[in-house]
Design an enzyme around this catalytic site. Structure first.
Site, mmCIF file in Angstrom:
data_model
loop_
_atom_site.group_PDB
_atom_site.id
_atom_site.type_symbol
_atom_site.label_atom_id
_atom_site.label_comp_id
_atom_site.label_asym_id
_atom_site.label_seq_id
_atom_site.Cartn_x
_atom_site.Cartn_y
_atom_site.Cartn_z
ATOM 1 N N TYR A 1 0.522 8.559 3.319
ATOM 2 C CA TYR A 1 1.822 8.040 2.877
ATOM 3 C C TYR A 1 2.917 8.687 3.731
ATOM 4 O O TYR A 1 3.847 9.309 3.239
ATOM 5 C CB TYR A 1 2.072 8.336 1.392
ATOM 6 C CG TYR A 1 0.964 7.904 0.466
ATOM 7 C CD1 TYR A 1 0.903 6.601 -0.009
ATOM 8 C CD2 TYR A 1 -0.028 8.801 0.066
ATOM 9 C CE1 TYR A 1 -0.119 6.198 -0.876
ATOM 10 C CE2 TYR A 1 -1.044 8.411 -0.797
ATOM 11 C CZ TYR A 1 -1.074 7.123 -1.257
ATOM 12 O OH TYR A 1 -2.090 6.737 -2.119
ATOM 13 N N ALA B 1 -3.856 3.902 1.794
ATOM 14 C CA ALA B 1 -4.263 5.313 1.813
ATOM 15 C C ALA B 1 -5.637 5.527 1.166
ATOM 16 O O ALA B 1 -6.479 6.253 1.706
ATOM 17 C CB ALA B 1 -3.203 6.159 1.117
ATOM 18 N N CYS C 1 6.486 11.748 -7.348
ATOM 19 C CA CYS C 1 7.921 11.539 -7.531
ATOM 20 C C CYS C 1 8.191 10.712 -8.783
ATOM 21 O O CYS C 1 9.242 10.092 -8.909
ATOM 22 C CB CYS C 1 8.523 10.881 -6.291
ATOM 23 S SG CYS C 1 7.778 9.294 -5.894
#
Ligand code: SAH
Length: 393
Positions: free
Chosen positions: A228, A277, A337
């Protein structure tokens, strides 16, 4: 000036605001016909049940967070000077912390400007306007930025998902000046490229700056995998610190292209791979590849409270797949996040993931966002970023 409208807090609901909490929720406000008909985003006086004025706020009758405090002075003029003073104070704090003007300049409530984020790329400013209140004040804000900095360009990013909660449309515009593609920024001695108009969020993830610097310290001599990667933040820091080989993986072609250009600007070599990913981690594991440092900084897996459980399963899986690629004695950096995920729950998910991969280790560092992202003391929700650095046996 005509007297600004007032909203009235219900009895027993004023205490939080009186103590400095910057929000009043819609169910804490007397919602009579007059209050409901106020223009979304207008500035109101906030009055408690005893008739005392607690300050002024922007108000949106259609939002759950209906009032956002601007000042403890109910009649404070919310004009160019008001914005200029808040922005100058925010800039003074950053200029103490950073030696170059590349940082988050305003971080919403913590800087006394609810609903507003400004990232600074030298003389280019990118404003995220996230509430009806800030949307209504955007012109005043632009005037203030012009007065304080004489910007080359100001970009208005009115395109965040949270705007839907405020009943706002989504748009991006160069509100003043002109821009031609990406802008350059510096982090320490390194140069990066961000696209303020086409890039994600404001174009750059300043919140990870200190984590990038820490991870770079672990990189000399080893292979590094940046999952990422966006525009190559972790990857280029690691390469410049002396990693033997660096591979960056992202699914965004545009982000990788900026990363490639930034690597060249810094005279370092990184491989940039466009892939999902999870798929790429499985492919690398199948090929028996290992890395001394793996960084995994995914987008939020949890967009609402309902998604916490599946999101934590996602972080656990990410930790398992990423840990499996870390060479013995190497390091895993992993971040979340998602503001709905608490640090403890994230740590637990990561721990389970690494043990699923049969790995033990030790946590070297647990850190949030860099200090240009301060948090209002009463808003733990704004502590959205958590990250861990773990050495794996
Ligand atoms: N580490 C970066 C920021 C990462 S933001 C930095 O330091 O600047 C998250 C990134 O994940 C975005 O660039 C986005 O394009 C990418 N992304 C989202 N979903 C992905 C997926 N399934 N596979 C690979 N990359 C993905």
């Amino acid at each position: 000036m005509p007297l600004r409208p007032s909203i009235h807090l219900l009895r027993a609901h004023a205490k939080r605001v009186r103590r400095g909490h910057p929000w009043a929720y819609s169910n804490e406000i007397r919602m009579n016909a007059e209050t409901k008909s106020l223009t979304p985003g207008c500035v109101v006086r906030v009055i408690d049940a005893g008739g005392e004025a607690l300050g002024c706020a922007t108000f949106n009758p259609h939002s759950l967070i209906a009032a956002r405090m601007l000042s403890s002075d109910p009649d404070q003029a919310i004009d160019r000077d008001f914005f200029a003073r808040r922005i100058e104070a925010a800039a003074a704090l950053r200029d103490r912390l950073y030696d170059a003007p590349f940082y988050r300049l305003v971080h919403a409530e913590a800087d006394g400007l609810p609903g507003l984020v400004i990232d600074r790329f030298g003389d280019v400013f990118v404003c995220q306007v996230n509430t009806a209140g800030m949307d209504a004040l955007a012109t005043v804000l632009l005037d203030a930025l012009g007065a304080v900095f004489a910007p080359r360009a100001v970009v208005l990013r009115a395109d965040s998902a949270v705007r839907a909660l405020e009943g706002l449309d989504r748009r991006v515009e160069v509100a003043s000046g002109a821009l031609d593609g990406a802008v350059e920024l510096r982090e320490g001695a390194l140069r990066f490229l961000a696209d303020p108009v086409e890039g994600q969020k404001t174009g750059w993830y300043f919140d990870q700056s200190e984590n990038r610097a820490f991870v770079a310290r672990l990189a000399p001599g080893g292979r590094m995998l940046d999952l990422y990667s966006y525009a190559g933040g972790f990857a280029i820091c690691a390469a410049a610190a002396g990693a033997r080989e660096v591979v960056a993986v992202d699914r965004s072609e545009a982000a990788l292209a900026l990363g490639e250009r930034a690597a060249a600007l810094n005279g370092v070599r990184c491989g940039f791979v466009r892939a999902d990913a999870f798929t790429e981690m499985q492919r690398l594991a199948g090929a028996g590849e290992t890395f001394e440092v793996v960084a995994a900084d995914p987008p939020s897996f949890v967009k609402s409270r309902k998604e916490v459980k599946p999101g934590l399963r996602g972080y656990r899986k990410l930790a398992r797949l990423a840990a499996a690629l870390v060479a013995p004695g190497g390091y895993l950096f992993i971040a979340s996040c998602s503001y709905n995920v608490a640090a403890e729950a994230f740590g637990e998910a990561v721990y389970r993931g690494m043990t699923d991969a049969g790995r033990s280790g030790r946590v070297l560092r647990a850190a949030g966002a860099a200090p240009d992202h301060p948090r209002h003391p009463t808003l733990p929700e704004s502590d959205y970023l958590k990250s861990l650095v773990i050495q794996l046996d």
